[in-house]
Design an enzyme around this catalytic site. Sequence first.
Site, PDB file in Angstrom:
ATOM      1  N   SER A 199       3.158  38.316 -17.234  1.00 12.76           N
ATOM      2  CA  SER A 199       3.010  36.906 -16.854  1.00 12.76           C
ATOM      3  C   SER A 199       4.333  36.153 -16.789  1.00 12.76           C
ATOM      4  CB  SER A 199       2.075  36.191 -17.836  1.00 12.76           C
ATOM      5  OG  SER A 199       0.763  36.670 -17.721  1.00 12.76           O
ATOM      6  N   SER A 264       3.327  31.739 -18.710  1.00 10.60           N
ATOM      7  CA  SER A 264       2.972  31.095 -17.441  1.00 10.60           C
ATOM      8  C   SER A 264       3.500  29.667 -17.322  1.00 10.60           C
ATOM      9  CB  SER A 264       1.464  31.132 -17.233  1.00 10.60           C
ATOM     10  OG  SER A 264       0.985  32.454 -17.208  1.00 10.60           O
ATOM     11  N   GLU A 418      -3.287  25.895 -16.060  1.00 10.48           N
ATOM     12  CA  GLU A 418      -3.568  27.312 -16.257  1.00 10.48           C
ATOM     13  C   GLU A 418      -4.823  27.558 -17.093  1.00 10.48           C
ATOM     14  OE1 GLU A 418      -1.482  31.360 -18.065  1.00 10.48           O
ATOM     15  OE2 GLU A 418      -1.104  29.406 -19.018  1.00 10.48           O
TER      16      GLU A 418
END
Length: 585
Positions: A199, A264, A418
């Site tokens: 990620s 992220s 997210e």
Amino acid sequence: MGTMLDRADVMKDTALQPRYAQRSINLNLGNFVWSPVIHSTRISASYKTQQLDMGSSQRQLALPMLLLLALAGTALSGVKEVHNVLELTGRAVNKLRFSTDVATDKYTPPEEMDPQYWYNIADEEITKRLQLPQPNAQKAKNIIMFLGDGMPLSTVAAARILKGQRQGNTGEESSLSFERFPYTGLSRTYCTNAQVPDSACTATAYLCGVKTNIVNIGVSAAVEYNNCTASQDPANRLTSIAEWAQDAGKSTGIVTTTTLTHASPSGAYAKTANRMWQSDTDVTSYGEDASTCIDMATQLVTQTPGKNFDVMFGGGMGKFLPNTIVDPHGNPGERSDGVNLLSRWQARHDGGVLVTNRDQLLKLNVSAVSSVIGLFQTELMNFHLEADETYQPTLSELTEVTINKLSQNENGYFAFIEGGLIDYGNHYTKAGYALDEALEFEKAIQLARDMTNIEDTLIVVTADHGHAVSIAGYPGRGTPILGINQHDTDINGVKYSVLNYAAGPNQYLDETGQRIALDDILGSDDAITPSYIPKDQGVHSGEDVGIFASGPQSHLFTGIMQQSTIPHLMAYAACIGSGKQVCDN
């Protein structure tokens, strides 16, 4: 380690009586002074922090009575970290956890170390799309990027089926909110030295527009794992679409169900050679000097673009507090340097507020604050299925407050939102958890589309990488997606699960190595789904992931593209950044 004042001390100090917005509750909060933010006739349960002198390590964090009551019985977040540096870099042979070791001993094509290589590819992919008939020339005032972490198309399909089955239907005919968006494409997720990514390198691609090495964030592929010196070289440091938006006068925000320093969201602000360098303690644990190698939490609070974010919502409060302070969730901070980054953030944001639970968030008057940081757990936020719904806000609630706050800027905004625990559900090989997180994700997307104008707000939904989960075996229509395939068996006549992972902790074998019947095992949301390769957790997969777009210039998000082209397309639509822009036409 600090301790909290007892109830009598807090009550004696303030009694938490209603008071006006600018009056403080003057409690000794270990570098905090908490002030209620008033709107209408109610007192918000959000509290304003102000920086105090950073002195004694014996300072304690006392909590107003409202928080003490809300926190009764609250424990450390139940979702545990699974990403292991050693495995990611490739150093570990017996890999017990997801490790950054997968970042070592891997080949990077020399030409891909230059950021311009990826900028050129983005320019080519945009040019190719512009050669097609253009349905409109609308500019996007606002951009909302939704990222489903670890959400392969198999998870999208399974979540769609579960949604329908929860509604009493067979399920296959259902659809998720973003599946109804008019334009779809595919994103190629490999990183410069990894066939299957993590990620961190993917966040660098879809937020900075440049592919990099696995475990890296915000720096080019010229930076090797754990090389802090190279990561600080200006030639290797990248800018993100969040910074491009800020340069254009737009408001910006990041939202996640993991932590604010997780891989992220960190792609929007961090520049690091190791995604695990989230606090000074983490940096030191990898043998680096934390006084010169700046951790990600410090970057978020003190450096551009993080210090300019208007909204920051997620978990991970421990990364921002010294280990001498107990946070509002009842757990000590993680920092060893004695620095209270939340006090530093407050000192830089006059009118900014900190919120730590759902009640505070929902009572927040966004018009009365300049900026807001929400830290809803010490570590990762809890799975939706496990969360105390009175204490932890949902992703939809976080999304609503974010849009309400950012939309106050007449120049528009960029928001990164997210659904981070889809990935964790898949790592745990608990398909029920992963699919439930995906359904919470799709609810937030629907809310965002309903709250915004499709004529001026571009919404892009995608994933960073896949997971090795499959739907297979010819189950009949309406077969419970979390259950047993009743229409097929293995060679020994044993029925098997509809969903299966390639790797994971439970193969459900008897003492002779033969599969056992799963009828009384599967079906519940928290059941561990079967896997083939014995491993303590599920692993990422390397196939392309979906892109779903709605709003101005959404027609460009079609076909197959490099993941690193995504932010350039968003920038094109909003007329920000240094590349092609729709405004040029």
